[in-house]
Write a protein that holds these residues in place. Structure first.
Motif, PDB file in Angstrom:
ATOM      1  N   PRO A  14       0.804  -1.233   0.000  1.00  0.00           N
ATOM      2  CA  PRO A  14       0.000   0.000   0.000  1.00  0.00           C
ATOM      3  C   PRO A  14       0.832   1.276   0.000  1.00  0.00           C
ATOM      4  CG  PRO A  14      -0.870  -1.593   1.571  1.00  0.00           C
ATOM      5  CD  PRO A  14       0.447  -2.127   1.106  1.00  0.00           C
ATOM      6  N   ILE A  33      -3.796   1.712  -5.383  1.00  0.00           N
ATOM      7  CA  ILE A  33      -4.877   0.837  -4.949  1.00  0.00           C
ATOM      8  C   ILE A  33      -6.198   1.579  -5.043  1.00  0.00           C
ATOM      9  CG2 ILE A  33      -5.841  -0.511  -3.052  1.00  0.00           C
ATOM     10  CD1 ILE A  33      -3.011  -0.926  -2.012  1.00  0.00           C
ATOM     11  N   GLU A  87      -7.824  -0.575   1.422  1.00  0.00           N
ATOM     12  CA  GLU A  87      -6.518  -1.233   1.446  1.00  0.00           C
ATOM     13  C   GLU A  87      -6.580  -2.598   2.111  1.00  0.00           C
ATOM     14  OE1 GLU A  87      -3.583   1.278   3.157  1.00  0.00           O
ATOM     15  OE2 GLU A  87      -3.624   2.753   1.518  1.00  0.00           O
ATOM     16  N   ARG A 108     -10.128  -4.907  -3.700  1.00  0.00           N
ATOM     17  CA  ARG A 108      -9.177  -3.828  -3.990  1.00  0.00           C
ATOM     18  C   ARG A 108      -8.516  -4.136  -5.326  1.00  0.00           C
ATOM     19  NH1 ARG A 108      -3.845  -4.471  -0.016  1.00  0.00           N
ATOM     20  NH2 ARG A 108      -3.351  -6.642  -0.555  1.00  0.00           N
TER      21      ARG A 108
END
Length: 548
Positions: A377, A382, A386, A422
């Motif tokens: 992350p 993204i 997350e 995600r």
């Protein structure tokens, strides 16, 4: 014997189709890798023949004319053995072996025509050559329909059988002449419009138009390969086996064969000659810079594949029949040698693959399947939470017409999974404007605008010159001066290079390439397939298709 020839024509036609695809848009686009396979293929013919001549000649025995029995590899059995005793993943090794066996078998069949064919009929041979020329011209004309190709190939088959030339030679050349090319986006768009017409006004004529439109979107080569691949795999090997099922060992043949230089010449030529010919030629060519191994393939795997190439079977038995006759003592001794070599080649290949896995870590001979490095992350882009339950990673090129934002797959997936998913994007620029477009996306990301930029630019793939990208920055309200500085900065270039290195380490070599929960997806990547893979991952039952 005619059954062998008939089936060989079909089998080697499919092999030719597959190799043409690899040359057109696969691993063999790299000329250094193709050149390596050619070098290994030539060596796999020359050294086994030399070994046979040395063994039989040193004993001063008759049977020297049977040297051709050790030059060919039975591709069907070799690939079957690779699937059983080879690494769990061996796709790249398989392509390498396929290519060198095409060279191998082309030379073997040429040897049959020159040294073992008693009668070549000129008129049918000329007809066969005319059919090959017609195939080439048809491909040059960009003919999309499969029917003309099929008719010419049938004519080629009949002419080849009548000419006295081994049918596998014509089959391979025919497969190599069937055009292959990547699917073109505009053809797919046209097919979608035709389907919409059918949806709005279903009729026989509109249904026929949809079928024709779909066919135009995929190369003739791939369509024929899809039709023939499974039937060939199910029928070719059994027919080969049944046609050569037995060797008569009565009358003390077994004892005589074990003391026959012809038997051991065949065994040594196939087992040692193939192993050393392919293995050493490949090693030497790589060391001298004359060629490069396919990605993910080590020398241990090459030697394992070289050992399996000692399965001569069909081609060997054919030449034995031509050289000695299948019922003569020499013919039966040589035939027994082929079967002994087949067993030894499999055992030797299995042993080499095991050693390569344990000592050199060559557990696979294919492109990597796992995402490297994992999603971070702090670095990755993204979209979505997350800590979402599911992760989908896509390697994209902004000029790629099939990436998810261009085809709408992401919208379907987001609607289905919402915050449970995600979505991560990494760059794999390989189209002409891909590198500068990737750097521009990272320049936009420095101003917190990566995802708006992605959505905006994927709808403008036709215009990705530098001036266009600067104009897009203006339209999106970016600081243009900062954007242009970042576009040329070393930091942004390094960020794109990081993603490209990740693609290489993860086995992604084209776009789009998807990773579901860190595992590379093979085959189709439509929204329905991605949804099914994500759903099975959520249930903990995901399975990954493994190529043969």
């Amino acid at each position: 014997m005619s059954k062998i020839i008939d089936t060989a024509h079909v089998f080697f036609f499919v092999v030719g189709l597959e190799v043409r695809q690899e040359f057109a848009h696969g691993a063999l686009r790299d000329t250094s890798r193709a050149r390596l396979a050619v070098i290994a293929g030539v060596a796999s013919v020359a050294l086994p023949a030399l070994v046979y001549v040395l063994v039989v000649g040193a004993a001063g025995a008759e049977g020297i004319e049977g040297w051709g029995a050790v030059v060919g590899t039975d591709t069907a059995f070799m690939l079957g053995a690779l699937a059983i005793v080879g690494p769990r993943l061996s796709g790249q090794l398989r392509v390498f072996l396929l290519t060198l066996t095409v060279v191998d078998d082309f030379l073997a069949v040429s040897i049959i025509g020159i040294f073992y064919s008693e009668e070549i009929r000129i008129v049918p041979l000329l007809v066969a050559l005319a059919c090959l020329l017609a195939l080439w011209l048809l491909g040059r004309s960009r003919q999309w329909s499969a029917a003309p190709y099929v008719l010419i190939v049938l004519g080629l088959w009949l002419a080849t059988l009548s000419s006295g030339v081994h049918a596998s030679l014509a089959g391979m050349i025919a497969g190599l002449l069937i055009p292959a090319y990547p699917t073109r986006r505009h053809k797919v768009v046209a097919a979608r419009q035709l389907f919409r017409d059918f949806w709005q006004s279903p009729s026989a004529s509109s249904a026929r138009a949809v079928g024709r439109g779909l066919s135009r979107g995929v190369s003739v080569n791939e369509r024929l390969h899809e039709y023939l691949r499974l039937p060939t795999a199910l029928l070719a090997v059994p027919i080969f086996a049944l046609a050569n099922a037995g060797v008569d060992l009565r009358g003390g043949l077994l004892v005589d064969s074990l003391g026959s230089p012809v038997t051991w010449g065949v065994v040594a030529g196939l087992v040692l000659g193939k192993l050393l010919g392919i293995g050493l030629a490949t090693l030497l060519a790589v060391r001298l810079g004359a060629g490069r191994l396919p990605e993910g393939v080590g020398m241990g795997s090459v030697f394992g594949g070289a050992a399996l190439s000692g399965i001569g079977f069909t081609v060997s038995l054919l030449i034995i029949g031509l050289a000695f006759g299948t019922t003569s003592d020499l013919g039966r001794q040589a035939t027994l040698g082929v079967f002994v070599a087949m067993v030894l080649a499999c055992v030797l290949g299995w042993a080499i693959f095991k050693v390569a896995a344990r000592r050199w870590g060559e557990e696979t001979a294919d492109l990597p399947m796992t995402l490297e490095p994992p999603v971070d992350p702090e670095v990755d882009h993204i979209r979505g939470p997350e800590d979402a339950q599911l992760t989908l990673v896509e390697f994209v090129d902004f000029e790629c017409p099939f990436c998810a934002h261009a085809t709408g797959s992401w919208e379907d997936l987001h609607e289905r999974f919402g915050d449970d998913l995600r979505y991560v994007v990494r760059h794999l620029p390989h189209h002409p404007h891909g590198p500068i477009a990737a750097r521009a996306a990272e320049a936009a990301a420095n101003q917190g605008m990566f995802w708006p930029w992605l959505d905006f630019v994927f709808t403008r793939q036709h215009a990705l010159e530098r001036d266009n990208l600067v104009d897009y920055a203006v339209e999106l309200g970016l600081d243009v001066e900062t954007f242009t500085e970042d576009l040329d900065s070393a930091e942004v270039a390094k960020r794109v290079e990081r993603d490209a290195a990740s693609a290489a380490d993860s086995g992604a070599h084209a776009t789009p390439t998807f990773f579901v929960e860190g595992c590379r997806l093979l085959g189709s990547y439509d929204a329905r397939t991605l949804t099914a893979m994500l759903e099975s991952s959520r249930r903990g039952t995901r399975t990954q298709e493994i190529p043969a």
